[in-house]
Motif scaffolding. Structure first.
Motif, PDB file in Angstrom:
ATOM      1  N   UNK A 191       0.663   4.809   7.301  1.00 25.83           N
ATOM      2  CA  UNK A 191       1.304   3.489   7.307  1.00 25.83           C
ATOM      3  C   UNK A 191       0.414   2.412   7.907  1.00 25.83           C
ATOM      4  N   UNK A 192      -0.799   2.753   8.292  1.00 23.97           N
ATOM      5  CA  UNK A 192      -1.630   1.810   9.035  1.00 23.97           C
ATOM      6  C   UNK A 192      -2.287   0.748   8.163  1.00 23.97           C
ATOM      7  N   UNK A 193      -2.270   0.915   6.846  1.00 26.07           N
ATOM      8  CA  UNK A 193      -2.873  -0.094   5.975  1.00 26.07           C
ATOM      9  C   UNK A 193      -1.968  -1.316   5.878  1.00 26.07           C
ATOM     10  N   UNK A 194      -2.578  -2.504   5.877  1.00 30.59           N
ATOM     11  CA  UNK A 194      -1.830  -3.750   5.689  1.00 30.59           C
ATOM     12  C   UNK A 194      -1.841  -4.195   4.238  1.00 30.59           C
ATOM     13  N   UNK A 195      -2.409  -3.364   3.366  1.00 30.13           N
ATOM     14  CA  UNK A 195      -2.296  -3.532   1.909  1.00 30.13           C
ATOM     15  C   UNK A 195      -1.384  -2.449   1.374  1.00 30.13           C
ATOM     16  N   UNK A 196      -0.902  -2.655   0.151  1.00 29.13           N
ATOM     17  CA  UNK A 196      -0.082  -1.620  -0.485  1.00 29.13           C
ATOM     18  C   UNK A 196      -0.570  -1.458  -1.920  1.00 29.13           C
ATOM     19  N   UNK A 197      -1.374  -0.426  -2.114  1.00 32.68           N
ATOM     20  CA  UNK A 197      -1.936  -0.159  -3.434  1.00 32.68           C
ATOM     21  C   UNK A 197      -2.223   1.334  -3.534  1.00 32.68           C
ATOM     22  N   UNK A 198      -2.830   1.741  -4.629  1.00 37.93           N
ATOM     23  CA  UNK A 198      -3.075   3.165  -4.853  1.00 37.93           C
ATOM     24  C   UNK A 198      -4.070   3.741  -3.852  1.00 37.93           C
ATOM     25  N   UNK A 199      -4.917   2.896  -3.266  1.00 32.80           N
ATOM     26  CA  UNK A 199      -5.768   3.381  -2.184  1.00 32.80           C
ATOM     27  C   UNK A 199      -4.916   3.894  -1.022  1.00 32.80           C
ATOM     28  N   UNK A 200      -3.825   3.181  -0.739  1.00 27.96           N
ATOM     29  CA  UNK A 200      -2.957   3.546   0.384  1.00 27.96           C
ATOM     30  C   UNK A 200      -2.386   4.944   0.211  1.00 27.96           C
ATOM     31  N   UNK A 201      -2.134   5.349  -1.031  1.00 32.58           N
ATOM     32  CA  UNK A 201      -1.588   6.692  -1.279  1.00 32.58           C
ATOM     33  C   UNK A 201      -2.536   7.778  -0.798  1.00 32.58           C
TER      34      UNK A 201
END
Length: 464
Positions: A191-201
């Motif tokens: 949950x530490x990413x401030x973006x939400x995209x397929x990289x986050x997965x």
């Protein structure tokens, strides 16, 4: 363990073991290969992982590979669907960038955050290279010993029973990871990413997989290990494509499935998003247990108290350091236990999950952590990260034939590289020194033959 395994195989209607069949065959190993060819969709009797087609891999990403194509007699025959999905991960990430550019005239992510997410994904998989043999020697037999009420591995009912059982387990597991501080320290990486995209997965925790086993034990009593191994991968792969903002709504399926819209809420730090939408594949469990929340106001992603770093080791271990310091600073034995086993927001005199009013206010104008880095440095990081990705993929492909010393050497170099990339993306003062050391180490071990790289043109980057 071998007797337990044989008992399960007899209950499942299968032969005791593929090696035994091969040994009894007049043709020895040839008989084993013939048996493998005749096993069809149920897997290879030769004992190795079953080969999959690109079409099967694509359907596995969406959990639509039917029982006839994903049922295997033994654990050894189960393909590594996650590893084989890497080309699809890359293809879908490129597609997401293209769609985002068409829809919003901007890319769906940032280079620094994308490299950080991929670094955390690689880091989470590196321990598998070391423990895979130990896992096969000790964990597999334990699974067979626990299996006292075995279901038939090839029966469709078993396939669907595990689909629902595993997904209901996932919601309880993620709920515990979100509401128990020591477990949240592992899960918060995702949950530490401030973006939400397929990289986050792909932004995964090193520690979480080693605490998830306790939630799986009840299913070990009746679910064949081979079936469990398949569905565990399917459930994980399904959650890849829902980490995107380019898909807004998928109609009536929103009532049943976990969708990008529902999972965006799960990743939000808005007060209405906290501790909501825990489901993995299905959203019906959240609707039943009262933890469902529909997407409403603009979701702001990340942790309520951001780490503000792209360095993978820091992202993995900083929450544990915070718990350690809080544990010793909190007076009273019971309070110390509460630091570990109550919610991340708990403190003496507060409710188990903390006070809702202490959650930071979200205005929608939050600016993500994004240090200014020259364009040439971004290009440099991307090129060198591509080399590390190739080395990582080669390590996965050759881990069974490499010595433990070479495996450890490659793992250490990959970790050093990922750390250096994090320093570069944050533009730290000593990032250049660490990068020179990293490149020097690469040239030394590469020239000595301890590292292999199929992309020989990229090797020039290190010499430069």
């Amino acid at each position: 363990p071998e007797q337990a395994r044989a008992r399960w195989l007899r209950a499942a209607g299968a032969a005791p073991s593929a090696p035994a069949e091969a040994a009894q065959s007049p043709a020895g190993g040839r008989g084993g290969r013939n048996a493998a060819q005749s096993s069809g969709a149920m897997g290879s009797a030769a004992g190795g992982p079953r080969a999959t087609t690109p079409g099967q891999q694509l359907r596995a990403l969406f959990y639509v590979l039917p029982p006839g194509e994903s049922s295997f007699r033994t654990l050894e025959e189960v393909p590594d669907y996650v590893e084989k999905s890497i080309p699809f991960f890359i293809a879908f990430i490129v597609l997401e960038f293209a769609v985002s550019w068409v829809q919003k005239h901007k890319l769906s992510g940032r280079i620094n955050d994308g490299i950080s997410s991929l670094s955390l994904g690689i880091l989470s998989r590196l321990p598998d290279s070391i423990v895979r043999k130990v896992y096969a020697l000790y964990a597999h037999p334990i699974f067979y010993m626990l299996l006292y009420f075995p279901l038939n591995y090839s029966h469709c009912n078993t396939w669907f029973v595990l689909l629902y059982s595993l997904d209901s387990k996932v919601i309880y597991e993620i709920m515990c990871f979100a509401e128990v501080n020591i477990l949240w320290a592992a899960h918060q990486v995702h949950h530490s990413s401030e973006d939400y995209n397929l990289f986050t997965a792909l932004r995964q925790s090193v520690l979480q997989k080693y605490t998830s086993w306790m939630f799986n034990l009840p299913m070990a009593l009746f679910i064949p290990p081979s079936v469990f191994a398949v569905h565990l991968q399917f459930n994980l792969l399904y959650q890849f494509w829902i980490h995107t903002e380019v898909i807004t709504n998928i109609g009536p399926l929103e009532w049943i499935l976990n969708t990008p819209s529902h999972h965006r809420v799960h990743h939000g730090k808005n007060p209405y998003c906290i501790d909501k939408n825990y489901g993995g594949t299905l959203i019906i469990w959240d609707r039943i247990f009262g933890t469902f929340e529909a997407e409403d106001a603009k979701v702001v992603y990340g942790l309520t108290h951001p780490v503000n770093s792209f360095e993978p080791i820091l992202l993995q271990l900083r929450p544990l350091a915070h718990i350690w310091n809080t544990f010793w600073a909190t007076p009273g034995f019971c309070n110390k236990l509460s630091v570990l086993f109550k919610g991340p927001g708990w403190g003496p005199g507060k409710p188990r999950l903390g006070l809702p009013e202490e959650i930071p206010v979200v205005t929608g104008k939050e600016v993500p952590f994004n240090p200014r880095v020259p364009a040439y440095l971004n290009c440099y990081a991307v090129v060198h990260f591509a080399v590390i990705m190739e080395l990582y993929i080669d390590l996965l492909a050759t881990v069974t034939v490499l010595s433990q010393g070479i495996i450890l050497l490659r793992i250490c170099f990959i970790i050093l590289s990922l750390t250096s990339f994090g320093f570069l993306m944050e533009n730290r003062p000593k990032a250049g020194i660490l990068e020179i050391i990293r490149c020097s180490v690469f040239l030394g071990v590469y020239k000595l033959g301890y590292l292999r790289n199929q992309l020989t043109l990229l090797d020039c980057a290190y010499e430069v």
